[in-house]
Design a protein around this motif. Structure first.
Motif, PDB file in Angstrom:
ATOM      1  N   ALA A   1      -0.902  10.035   4.971  1.00 30.23           N
ATOM      2  CA  ALA A   1      -0.338  11.236   4.373  1.00 30.23           C
ATOM      3  C   ALA A   1      -0.897  12.402   5.162  1.00 30.23           C
ATOM      4  N   GLU A   2      -0.373  13.595   4.902  1.00 28.71           N
ATOM      5  CA  GLU A   2      -0.864  14.744   5.654  1.00 28.71           C
ATOM      6  C   GLU A   2      -2.374  14.922   5.463  1.00 28.71           C
TER       7      GLU A   2
ATOM      8  N   ARG B   1       1.431   7.770  13.642  1.00 28.12           N
ATOM      9  CA  ARG B   1       2.251   8.508  12.685  1.00 28.12           C
ATOM     10  C   ARG B   1       3.731   8.219  12.929  1.00 28.12           C
ATOM     11  N   VAL B   2       4.303   7.403  12.081  1.00 21.63           N
ATOM     12  CA  VAL B   2       5.747   7.215  12.012  1.00 21.63           C
ATOM     13  C   VAL B   2       6.205   7.734  10.651  1.00 21.63           C
TER      14      VAL B   2
ATOM     15  N   SER C   1       0.843  -1.197   0.000  1.00 21.50           N
ATOM     16  CA  SER C   1       0.000   0.000   0.000  1.00 21.50           C
ATOM     17  C   SER C   1       0.870   1.235   0.000  1.00 21.50           C
ATOM     18  N   GLY C   2       0.553   2.173  -0.897  1.00 20.54           N
ATOM     19  CA  GLY C   2       1.252   3.450  -0.926  1.00 20.54           C
ATOM     20  C   GLY C   2       0.412   4.593  -0.398  1.00 20.54           C
ATOM     21  N   TYR C   3      -0.887   4.365  -0.192  1.00 16.47           N
ATOM     22  CA  TYR C   3      -1.785   5.405   0.329  1.00 16.47           C
ATOM     23  C   TYR C   3      -3.096   4.749   0.732  1.00 16.47           C
ATOM     24  N   TYR C   4      -3.892   5.486   1.486  1.00 17.42           N
ATOM     25  CA  TYR C   4      -5.201   5.010   1.925  1.00 17.42           C
ATOM     26  C   TYR C   4      -6.126   5.034   0.707  1.00 17.42           C
ATOM     27  N   GLY C   5      -6.422   3.862   0.161  1.00 14.43           N
ATOM     28  CA  GLY C   5      -7.210   3.764  -1.055  1.00 14.43           C
ATOM     29  C   GLY C   5      -6.483   3.032  -2.163  1.00 14.43           C
TER      30      GLY C   5
ATOM     31  N   ILE D   1      -8.487  13.450   7.108  1.00 16.17           N
ATOM     32  CA  ILE D   1      -9.646  12.587   6.865  1.00 16.17           C
ATOM     33  C   ILE D   1      -9.938  11.730   8.092  1.00 16.17           C
ATOM     34  N   LEU D   2      -8.881  11.146   8.680  1.00 18.58           N
ATOM     35  CA  LEU D   2      -9.067  10.306   9.862  1.00 18.58           C
ATOM     36  C   LEU D   2      -9.521  11.150  11.057  1.00 18.58           C
ATOM     37  N   GLY D   3      -9.065  12.395  11.102  1.00 16.43           N
ATOM     38  CA  GLY D   3      -9.520  13.281  12.169  1.00 16.43           C
ATOM     39  C   GLY D   3     -11.016  13.533  12.096  1.00 16.43           C
ATOM     40  N   ARG D   4     -11.525  13.680  10.883  1.00 16.61           N
ATOM     41  CA  ARG D   4     -12.978  13.859  10.731  1.00 16.61           C
ATOM     42  C   ARG D   4     -13.710  12.588  11.140  1.00 16.61           C
TER      43      ARG D   4
END
Length: 601
Positions: free
Chosen positions: A38-39, A160-161, A10-14, A44-47
């Motif tokens: 990613a930033e 977050r690492v 996986s390189g990103y969420y999605g 998105i996860l905060g929402r």
């Protein structure tokens, strides 16, 4: 001690959902890693967490694990991912529930301590923000992951690492490296940086795509890491795409800053490595030098910036500028009649051509973006005002989408804290908590990098590695006008509010050193500002990377307050490098492929 094989799925969420199973089934692995953060993802996860405190992690990863954890256990593959996002403890518990439902004896650990929301007010003051901080996450290193693996975990999930840490951690655990093994750690950081974005290392988003067979789905990359920190990048046999010096270079120059790539465990010298094609789909990387890490680490702050909306007017045919002026006047009057948005931006993209053969060729785009602290000024009152002009404005009035409600947007800001102030903790499957001590204070300036450092802008164009760039010969005098991309490849991306472009001479160029000498002479500040007018008033940082035959360009502030608030057509700067490659330059004819050079005479 034999090398370990560390794969990525996986390189990103999605990213491709089936990749985890494909990597487990495709061939031998010791570890399988995934980068889900990613930033923008943190926002998105905060929402998600605002809606439900039990969320805040990458739900896709949990579903992938439900499908593949039994196979991973059967094949002895340990899994490490940063999919825990803002709630790694909840994700770890979810995975245990899934394992229990499948009757699997699977040990799951997690790493935490990155969440600094309890210090949000102090961090906001550091960056001059008075906004509503939604997330505040420090970038942790790899030693917490290593501690969990050493204690026997089958799966380690983190918050977050740094992106490379999910690869560095397994290498530390396997080889027993310590904090002082800087060159070895730096080699593993390079391995992690190459494979962290998945198929971008195997031909994805590659400027030279026309030379590769991309007819089959691209295989995800694998890093074979040796005890001395040297690396071979490869992929499973029979998968799509390719691993070449150029596809690996494309990822090495992606989202970096200066040649000193700072991280919480080691500062990696990107100007020291050597790349060699070591066989089909095998690229060897060696000679990476590591230096002491900085005393601080970066904290990603996401705040709710307000609400936004936009409308895109389609302007067709003749008199484009006059049509744009008319609708702009009408919309400005409508906005001023009510509660005016805090920010109003107009962008006219002239995509029309003379004597257009199709309606698309006759059409330009006029984009209007509005932002406000409150939703009402940019909500339906705004979009309805645009639609109410449909029969009362320019000829051929049309918009690209129907009216929409306002949506919230985020602002990204980086802050910095001493590594000694971040509670880096490995939480083992039995609940035991192991505190991970920070590294000894480094000698680097006060910055850290998930991607690179954020030290003040500087132009190091005039200070390349001694002797690495040859002077231009007489051959450079005879030039032809041609797109830069006929000679050089490029890859670009976002770095918070900044953008970077890595430009390099392909490995197969018959006069690569001469071409690189010319490239370095070309890409100075005045030329970059001329080729990319959007950078005309922005700070630039230009860094040669001679071993890669590359030049890295950082354009500070191009993306404003970050991806989530940017109003650029390309808010993540993914096409910025391709724009640069499309610009015509006076290129020495001897450096261009013969047909191009002759056609330009």
């Amino acid at each position: 001690m034999s090398a370990i094989r560390v794969g990525n799925c996986s390189g990103y969420y999605g990213d491709r959902f089936s990749a985890m199973r494909e990597m487990l089934e495709g061939g031998p692995l010791d570890y399988l890693t995934g980068d889900y953060l990613a930033e923008l993802t943190m926002l998105i996860l905060g929402r998600d967490r605002m809606k439900d405190e039990s969320l805040g992690y990458a739900k896709t990863f949990a579903r992938q694990m439900g499908e593949s954890m039994a196979l991973a256990k059967e094949r002895g593959v340990k899994i490490v991912a940063n999919a825990g996002g803002l709630n790694p403890a909840a994700l770890a518990e979810k995975l245990r529930e899934i394992a229990g439902s499948q009757g699997l004896d699977l040990t799951v650990a997690h790493v935490e301590g990155d969440d600094l929301r309890d210090r949000a007010a102090d961090l906001a003051a550091q960056v001059g923000s008075t906004g509503n901080i939604l997330t505040a996450n420090a970038y942790l290193g790899a030693f917490g992951i290593a501690a969990a693996l050493t204690a026997g975990a089958d799966v380690v999930v983190t918050g977050r690492v740094t992106d490379a840490s999910v690869v560095v951690g397994p290498a530390i655990a396997h080889f027993g490296w310590g904090r002082d093994d800087l060159d070895r750690l730096a080699g593993a950081v390079v391995a992690g940086h190459v494979i962290e974005c998945g198929t971008q290392a195997t031909g994805g988003n590659f400027a030279g795509f026309g030379e590769l067979d991309l007819s089959a789905p691209l295989g995800f990359p694998i890093a074979e890491i040796a005890e001395d920190g040297s690396v071979v990048i490869t992929k499973h046999e029979g998968t799509g795409g390719a691993v070449t010096v150029d596809t690996v270079t494309a990822q090495l120059v992606y989202e970096i800053g200066s040649p000193l790539y700072l991280g919480p465990d080691v500062s990696t010298r990107l100007d020291t490595m050597s790349l060699v094609q070591d066989g089909p789909d095998r690229v060897a990387i060696s000679g990476v030098v590591g230096e002491a890490p900085p005393a601080t680490t970066k904290v990603c702050l996401n705040e709710i910036g307000g609400f936004r909306n936009s409308v895109e007017f389609l302007l067709t045919g003749l008199d484009i500028a006059e049509k744009a002026a008319l609708v702009e006047h009408q919309m400005e009057a409508a906005l001023s009649a009510g509660t005016r948005p805090d920010s109003v931006e107009w962008h006219l993209d002239r995509t029309d051509v003379a004597d257009p053969a199709t309606q698309a060729q006759a059409t330009s785009l006029l984009r209007l973006h509005v932002k406000s602290a409150q939703p009402e000024p940019v909500g339906r009152a705004f979009s309805d005002a645009a639609i109410q002009l449909a029969l009362a404005s320019y000829p051929g009035f049309s918009v690209s989408r129907p009216p929409a409600a306002a949506t919230p947007f985020g602002i990204y800001r980086p802050a910095y804290v001493p590594q000694t102030d971040v509670p880096h903790t490995a939480v083992h499957p039995d609940g035991r908590r192991e505190s991970i001590p920070p590294p000894a204070s480094g000698a680097q300036p006060p910055a850290s990098g998930a991607k690179t450092d954020d030290t003040p802008s500087q132009n190091v164009h005039s200070a390349p590695v001694a002797g690495a760039i040859a002077p231009l010969g007489d051959w450079a005098a005879e030039t032809v006008r041609a797109p830069l991309g006929r000679l050089a490849l490029a890859r670009s991306g976002d770095k918070g509010g900044d953008a970077n472009i890595g430009v390099w001479i392909p490995a197969g160029h018959p006069a690569r050193d001469d071409a690189y000498a010319w490239l370095v002479s070309l890409l100075d500040e005045p030329t970059i500002r001329e080729l990319l007018p959007e950078a005309a008033t922005l700070d630039l940082q230009i860094s040669p990377l001679p071993n890669l035959r590359a030049v890295n360009i950082v354009i500070h502030g191009l993306l404003g307050d970050g991806v989530a608030s940017s109003t650029r057509l390309d808010p993540q700067a993914k096409g910025l490098g391709e724009w640069l490659r499309a610009r015509d330059c006076a290129i020495p004819s001897v450096l261009l492929p013969t047909p191009i050079a002759e056609a330009s005479l």
